[in-house]
Structure formats: structure tokens, C-alpha cells
Design an enzyme around this catalytic site. Structure first.
Site, PDB file in Angstrom:
ATOM      1  N   GLU A  83       0.824  -1.219   0.000  1.00  0.00           N
ATOM      2  CA  GLU A  83       0.000   0.000   0.000  1.00  0.00           C
ATOM      3  C   GLU A  83       0.857   1.267   0.000  1.00  0.00           C
ATOM      4  O   GLU A  83       1.656   1.474   0.920  1.00  0.00           O
ATOM      5  CB  GLU A  83      -0.937  -0.006   1.225  1.00  0.00           C
ATOM      6  CG  GLU A  83      -1.879   1.179   1.195  1.00  0.00           C
ATOM      7  CD  GLU A  83      -2.975   1.127   2.251  1.00  0.00           C
ATOM      8  OE1 GLU A  83      -3.294   0.028   2.736  1.00  0.00           O
ATOM      9  OE2 GLU A  83      -3.502   2.206   2.565  1.00  0.00           O
ATOM     10  N   LYS A 262      -7.995  -0.152  10.944  1.00  0.00           N
ATOM     11  CA  LYS A 262      -7.340  -0.579   9.691  1.00  0.00           C
ATOM     12  C   LYS A 262      -6.029   0.197   9.535  1.00  0.00           C
ATOM     13  O   LYS A 262      -5.000  -0.351   9.156  1.00  0.00           O
ATOM     14  CB  LYS A 262      -8.284  -0.330   8.501  1.00  0.00           C
ATOM     15  CG  LYS A 262      -7.831  -0.967   7.194  1.00  0.00           C
ATOM     16  CD  LYS A 262      -6.856  -0.118   6.402  1.00  0.00           C
ATOM     17  CE  LYS A 262      -6.452  -0.794   5.114  1.00  0.00           C
ATOM     18  NZ  LYS A 262      -5.470  -0.028   4.342  1.00  0.00           N
TER      19      LYS A 262
END
Ligand code: NDP
Length: 425
Positions: A83, A262
Site C-alpha cells: 500500500e 485498519k
């Protein structure tokens, strides 16, 4: 060389090769240096021994977040993540927190819990008394099923019994030393089954480790002076208040709590993965812990202390992290990860990982309550689009420059602009 004296300024501007050469100034093993130099990845024959039906290996970026100060010691932290912005955010936050005195961590103990769920127990109270009367024998039985952990100074240390619904559940606490302990705890639990069935008069439904590792809780805290939030004191104070509010929001709204957590796991998973640990286990434990009060809540809290003028952050997580066992040691890049960290003990690695979760959360909340998350992400998003559009290394920078000027960024626009960049060359 003393890792504390290394100047990491400009590390992010280097090429991967230059970064690999830079890392060689750390006190790395010959194996790690070879992994860096030759880009040694997991060999196919080893992968084929690890799991079933192997056809190839999946590669992911392996990065370093430099200079993370935890309990007075500086660590170079390996991150494996796909990511964009996660590594940059963790580096930014860790730098600020290091200047603020670093992370302080606390853990009472590190034990894993196994359970045997008994059903069809006619008299649960009597069965409980019978099991507890044989507590010492049961602990010895568990230990004799896995003697090597006892030789290492660990082993089964506590046994309790609880009635839950139709079940009588026997919980065993085990000190698994440097291992996560799933296999050793499972072995012990299965060894207890015949005796527990005989003592309770019931039947065992299952005997297995619980991933809810409430006896491996790690707390990491940090205190950040206002001046590191903004050069302007008023703006800094306002931001500290907003970050504290953001933390409250994650306590009352599960929709926000999910995203809040998250963000924490963006960092935690990256280090868990790099160090060869079981990220499903860490996630399962973390999310269960987030629901311990009956609704899903943010795992970290932030508050502003107006007398000390500090923003104070805390994160507590079940962190059953291992440095031995499982696939740790089989994968060259996992060995490199442990070497970069200075071969920490399991408890130290758990402290580093929990601190990284707090750092990641700090960066996310600071961005969200000031510029918004997209400002920082735009360039990274443009970079991903440029790569997806097929840009070569030399074409990425000019294409990103053009892309961020556009009112809409998508793959079609990126492909169109790539043609322009190529024609301009
Ligand atoms: P292992 O079965 O690999 O056991 C640990 C190994 O590490 C043992 O061989 C032990 O040697 C060795 N070891 C060396 N030094 C030490 C030390 N100082 N302390 C402790 N052990 C040491 O791993 P685990 O039992 O930890 O199980 C973890 C694996 O199980 C992971 O791969 C996980 O994904 C998987 N798993 C997870 C489940 C879950 O989370 N619910 C369920 C099932 C599997 P020795 O035997 O000589 O003591």
C-alpha cells in the site's frame, strides 16, 4: 557501527540499490548482506515444503522505516506492504515521536491460551470441582506432551474452568517462550482431552489454541509536544484537540473504529509480515480485543494534556509475536528482517510492532484532522496509476507531474498522458 549514529537523512531519495548498500553499514550478517546484494527471495523448493499446491512465489515490496525509538533503543524496522504511503507515514510519525522521547512500552506477561470445550456434561459444578482438584496433574500432563518447551524455561502454568452456555471450557495458559505456540499449545490441549472427558463425564468438542491472546497484551505510549504538530502554537493546540476528538469518534462509532483500526494494522501487518509472523492471528486477536466492551471500538486513544501541552497516545494490543518457529528462518527476507532489527526477543519485537501501530495511527489522524487524507495520497495515487498505465521508470516522474494537474485522475487519463509524455521525448 553504532546504529544510533547513522544519519538516515535522504534515505527515501536513494534508489533501491543505493539503499541496500546503505544498509550494509548496519551490523548485518553475511546471509543478510547476500540477501540484499543478490535480491535473494524464497527458493521455490522451500516454498513447496511450506504449503500445498505451490506453483510460484508472490513478491511484495520490502522497505525500511528508519530510527524508531522504543524503550530507549533505536530500531530499523522492516515493512512488507503493497500500500502506497504506509511506509512514508510511519517514517514521518516515527521521526516526530523519536524527537519527543520515543515510545514507552509495557507488558505484564507473554502467555498463550488454549481451550478444551466440553459438552454433554451433566453436572458442570461437580465436573469443575473434579477438574480443579487435579489441576497440578493436568499441568504436568500438558507439559509432558511438549517437554522441549519446559526445557526452554516455559510450559503450561495455569488452568481455569468456566461454564459458557452448554459448554464447560477448560483454559490453559502456556509460556511459549520465543514461539507463537499454536502447534505446541494444540499438542498440549489434545493431550488433556481423555483425562478431562473422564473427570467431567462429558465429551470434548474441540481442543485448540485461542487466538484471543489476552495474556500477551502489549501497551505502547508516546507523548508529543505541541511544537511537533505545527510551528504555529494556536494551530498546534487546535490540531491536538481535533486528534483527541478523532480518537473519541473511534470509541463511539464502529464505522469510524473499523477504519481507525485498519490504519493501525497498516503498520502492524507490514512488520508482522516482514518478520514471518502469522498476520491472521494478530488481526484476529486485535479485532476481538477491539470488541471486548460489547461494541467494536478504536484500539488506540489520544488525549491532549493542557497542563503539559502534550498530545498523549496509547495503544494496547494482544501481540503474540514470535521470533522462532513457523516459517521464520526459512525465508531469506524474513531472516533479513530479524537481522535489521538486531535479532530482538519476542517480547521486544511485540513492543516494536505495537509502537509502529501507534505511529501509523498518529500519522493518519494528523493528516485526517488537518489537510485531509487525500492531499498526501494524490501523488502516490498518481504514481500507482502511472505504473498501471505502463510507464517506464524514467517516465513515472513526468507522468505523475501531469496527472496531478488533472481534474480527474484515472487509468484512461494516465494512458492518454503517457502517450503525450512519450511524444514529447
Ligand atoms: P512451531 O510448531 O514451529 O514450534 C516452535 C518451534 O520453534 C519448535 O520447533 C521449537 O523447538 C522451536 N524453538 C527454537 N527456539 C525456541 C525458543 N526459544 N522458544 C520456543 N520455541 C523455540 O511453531 P508454533 O507452535 O509457534 O506454531 C506457530 C505456527 O502455527 C505458525 O506457522 C502458525 O501460522 C501456525 N498455526 C496457527 C494456528 C492459529 O493461530 N490458530 C493454528 C495452527 C497453526 P522445540 O520443538 O525443540 O521446542
Amino acid at each position: 557501527m553504532d546504529k544510533k549514529t547513522i544519519n538516515w537523512a535522504g534515505f527515501s531519495k536513494k534508489t533501491p540499490k543505493e539503499r541496500a548498500i546503505f544498509l550494509e553499514r548496519l551490523d548485518l550478517s553475511a546471509d543478510s548482506v547476500a540477501t540484499l546484494e543478490q535480491e535473494k527471495l524464497l527458493p521455490l523448493d522451500i516454498a513447496n515444503q511450506m504449503v500445498e499446491n505451490v506453483v510460484t512465489r508472490q513478491a511484495l515490496p520490502f522497505s525500511v522505516v528508519p530510527d524508531v525509538l522504543v524503550d530507549g533503543k533505536v530500531y530499523q524496522v522492516p515493512f512488507v506492504t503493497e500500500e502506497p504511503s504506509v511506509v512514508a507515514a510511519a517514517s514521518f510519525a516515527s521521526k516526530i515521536i523519536k524527537r519527543s522521547g520515543g515510545f514507552k512500552t509495557h507488558q505484564d506477561k507473554r502467555q498463550m491460551i488454549g481451550q478444551v470445550a466440553l459438552y454433554d456434561v451433566d453436572n458442570k459444578a461437580q465436573a469443575t470441582r473434579a477438574i480443579l482438584a487435579k489441576r497440578e496433574e493436568l499441568l504436568n500432563l500438558a507439559n509432558s506432551a511438549y517437554p522441549s518447551i519446559v526445557k526452554r524455561g516455559g510450559g503450561a502454568c495455569e488452568l481455569i474452568v468456566e461454564e459458557k452456555g452448554d459448554f464447560l471450557i477448560v483454559y490453559l495458559s502456556v509460556d511459549t517462550k520465543e514461539a507463537m505456540g499454536a502447534n505446541m499449545v494444540n499438542t498440549m490441549m489434545e493431550a488433556l482431552v481423555p483425562t478431562l472427558e473422564a473427570l467431567s463425564g462429558g465429551k470434548s468438542l474441540m481442543a485448540i489454541l485461542s487466538n484471543y491472546a489476552t495474556q500477551s497484551l502489549v501497551t505502547s505510549t508516546c507523548q508529543i509536544p505541541l511544537r511537533y504538530l505545527s510551528r504555529k502554537p494556536d494551530e498546534a493546540e487546535q490540531l491536538a484537540h481535533k486528534m483527541a476528538l478523532a480518537s473519541q469518534l473511534a470509541q463511539v462509532d464502529p464505522y469510524r473504529a473499523s477504519t481507525h483500526n485498519k490504519g493501525i494494522f497498516n503498520g502492524i501487518d507490514a512488520v508482522v509480515l516482514a518478520t514471518g509472523n502469522d498476520w491472521r492471528a494478530i488481526e484476529a486477536a486485535g479485532h476481538t480485543y477491539a470488541s471486548r466492551k460489547g461494541s467494536y471500538q478504536g484500539l488506540s486513544t489520544w488525549s491532549y494534556n493542557s497542563s503539559t501541552k502534550m498530545l498523549e497516545g496509547t495503544l494496547t494490543l494482544p501481540t503474540p509475536i514470535a521470533t522462532k518457529g513457523g516459517s521464520i528462518g526459512l525465508n531469506p527476507s524474513t531472516r533479513l528482517a530479524h537481522d535489521l532489527l538486531g535479532q530482538p526477543k519476542a517480547t521486544t519485537l511485540a513492543a516494536i510492532i505495537t509502537s509502529i501501530g501507534l505511529a501509523q495511527n498518529f500519522a493518519a489522524l494528523k493528516a485526517l484532522t488537518s489537510t485531509g487524507i487525500q492531499a498526501g495520497h494524490m501523488k502516490l495515487q498518481a504514481k500507482s496509476l502511472a505504473l498501471l498505465a505502463g510507464a517506464a521508470e524514467s517516465e513515472v516522474a513526468p507522468l505523475v507531474k501531469e496527472l496531478i494537474k488533472q481534474p480527474t485522475m484515472n487509468l484512461a487519463v494516465a494512458k492518454q498522458l503517457l502517450e503525450h509524455v512519450r511524444q514529447a521525448d
